[in-house]
Design an enzyme around this catalytic site. Structure first.
Site, mmCIF file in Angstrom:
data_model
loop_
_atom_site.group_PDB
_atom_site.id
_atom_site.type_symbol
_atom_site.label_atom_id
_atom_site.label_comp_id
_atom_site.label_asym_id
_atom_site.label_seq_id
_atom_site.Cartn_x
_atom_site.Cartn_y
_atom_site.Cartn_z
ATOM 1 N N ASP A 215 0.852 -1.192 0.000
ATOM 2 C CA ASP A 215 0.000 0.000 0.000
ATOM 3 C C ASP A 215 0.885 1.238 0.000
ATOM 4 O OD1 ASP A 215 -2.909 1.015 0.555
ATOM 5 O OD2 ASP A 215 -1.629 2.139 1.915
ATOM 6 N N ILE A 216 0.513 2.235 -0.804
ATOM 7 C CA ILE A 216 1.287 3.486 -0.859
ATOM 8 C C ILE A 216 0.949 4.321 0.370
ATOM 9 C CG2 ILE A 216 1.757 5.590 -2.180
ATOM 10 C CD1 ILE A 216 0.869 4.078 -4.690
ATOM 11 N N GLU A 258 -4.779 2.213 -4.484
ATOM 12 C CA GLU A 258 -3.322 2.352 -4.356
ATOM 13 C C GLU A 258 -2.700 1.111 -3.734
ATOM 14 O OE1 GLU A 258 -5.054 4.290 -0.600
ATOM 15 O OE2 GLU A 258 -5.611 4.019 -2.706
#
Length: 349
Positions: A215-216, A258
């Site tokens: 995950d960003i 994302e």
């Protein structure tokens, strides 16, 4: 809020759809129009619920969200349409081949009758003039038969080429339906497929398999600050870093928004952890520039969770453990890799 937006009496579906897209600043692409015309007409309940929830939450109907809806609800329709078209074309080809073979069978029978007649003529007469006529007849029949054989060979070759072309088209459409439009990596459908395939192979051959979820960090803040186009740039960048670090037999997928995933068949936990750490360091070590203005975006970081498949467990359990490790990386400060067998590892700041 109702799944269908009510417009003034007498408005057409197209007008309502375009008004909606303009109101929420949705790009007027064919894919987006397909999504929101279904929303306006209330024709796909799951799609309507997703859009309604998004609007009620005050969140943007951005391109990322639109692409996700299109991939989820229209990709399978594209495959079905291609299958129907190809099936019809193949059926037509097979009918034509069958007719061609029937004609060839009739020609072969006629040639056989000609040969049988010639044999009888040779037995009945030794007259040279009669023999010449019989020989001419045989030469003509043989020449015709050779030409018909060449025609049949050509027709069968054309049919074979057409079938190969149709099969190639089906595979291309299937590949498009399994690919994320923004990043070019696998989408959620391909992820699910490869995870199931990897599980079957791992159980059958007693092999290792791992899963990475990524995950960003603080992605919403980037989107709010720099806009969705820059957010898309960041998503593509992370997808590229993951693809370059993964092995050829791994599947890198956009898990949603994302979030990313790597399905890693024939891979033990140590190798998976090393790959995750390599990706994390690559992403952290790159300073990004905004594509449109060359403004410095600084560094971004990612958090990752790694889990190893336990033979016989449900796919959902594997995903849940990888997700729990990802959550732990987030909770303990982000920019970490957390695995089943140890605490998170953070970069040297």
């Amino acid at each position: 809020m109702n799944g269908r937006l009510q417009g003034p009496e007498g408005r057409t579906l197209a007008k309502e759809t375009l008004d909606l897209m303009e109101r929420y600043d949705i790009a007027p692409t064919p894919e987006n129009y397909a999504v929101y015309s279904c929303f306006v007409s209330d024709s796909i309940p799951e799609l309507c619920e997703a859009v309604t929830a998004r609007i009620d939450a005050g969140e943007a109907l951005d391109q990322q969200f639109c692409d996700t809806l299109y991939n989820e609800h229209f990709a399978i329709a594209k495959i079905q349409e291609a299958v129907m078209a190809s099936s019809g074309a193949m059926a037509k080809e097979l009918v034509q081949v069958r007719e061609t073979l029937k004609v060839a069978e009739r020609h072969t029978a006629e040639y056989g009758e000609t040969l049988a007649g010639a044999e009888g003529a040779f037995d009945e007469s030794a007259d040279p003039s009669r023999m010449r006529d019989v020989i001419r007849s045989l030469v003509s029949a043989t020449t015709n038969m050779q030409q018909r054989s060449r025609d049949l060979e050509r027709r069968l070759h054309e049919t074979s080429s057409e079938v190969v072309k149709l099969r190639s088209n089906l595979e291309r459409v299937r590949e498009e339906a399994m690919t994320d439009a923004l990043t070019g990596i696998a989408n959620r459908k391909r992820f699910d497929e490869m995870l199931r395939k990897g599980r079957r192979s791992a159980d059958a051959n007693r092999e290792s398999m791992c899963l990475i979820l990524c995950d960003i960090d603080h992605f919403k803040r980037f989107n709010d600050t720099w806009g969705h186009q820059t957010g898309d740039q960041i998503i593509r960048f992370v997808a590229g870093c993951m693809t370059r670090s993964a092995a050829d037999h791994h599947t890198v997928a956009r898990y949603g928004g994302e979030e990313f995933a790597i399905v890693m068949p024939k891979t033990e936990i140590g190798e998976a952890k090393a790959t995750a750490e390599k990706i994390r360091l690559t992403v952290e070590g790159k300073r990004l520039l905004r594509k449109s203005t060359s403004e410095d975006l600084g560094n971004i970081t990612i958090s990752l969770g790694v889990a190893e498949y336990r033979h016989g467990e449900a796919i959902e359990d594997l995903i849940e453990r990888a997700d729990a490790n990802l959550y732990k990386s987030k909770k303990e400060g982000r920019n970490r890799v957390t695995t089943d067998v140890g605490a998170g590892v953070r970069s040297a700041a």
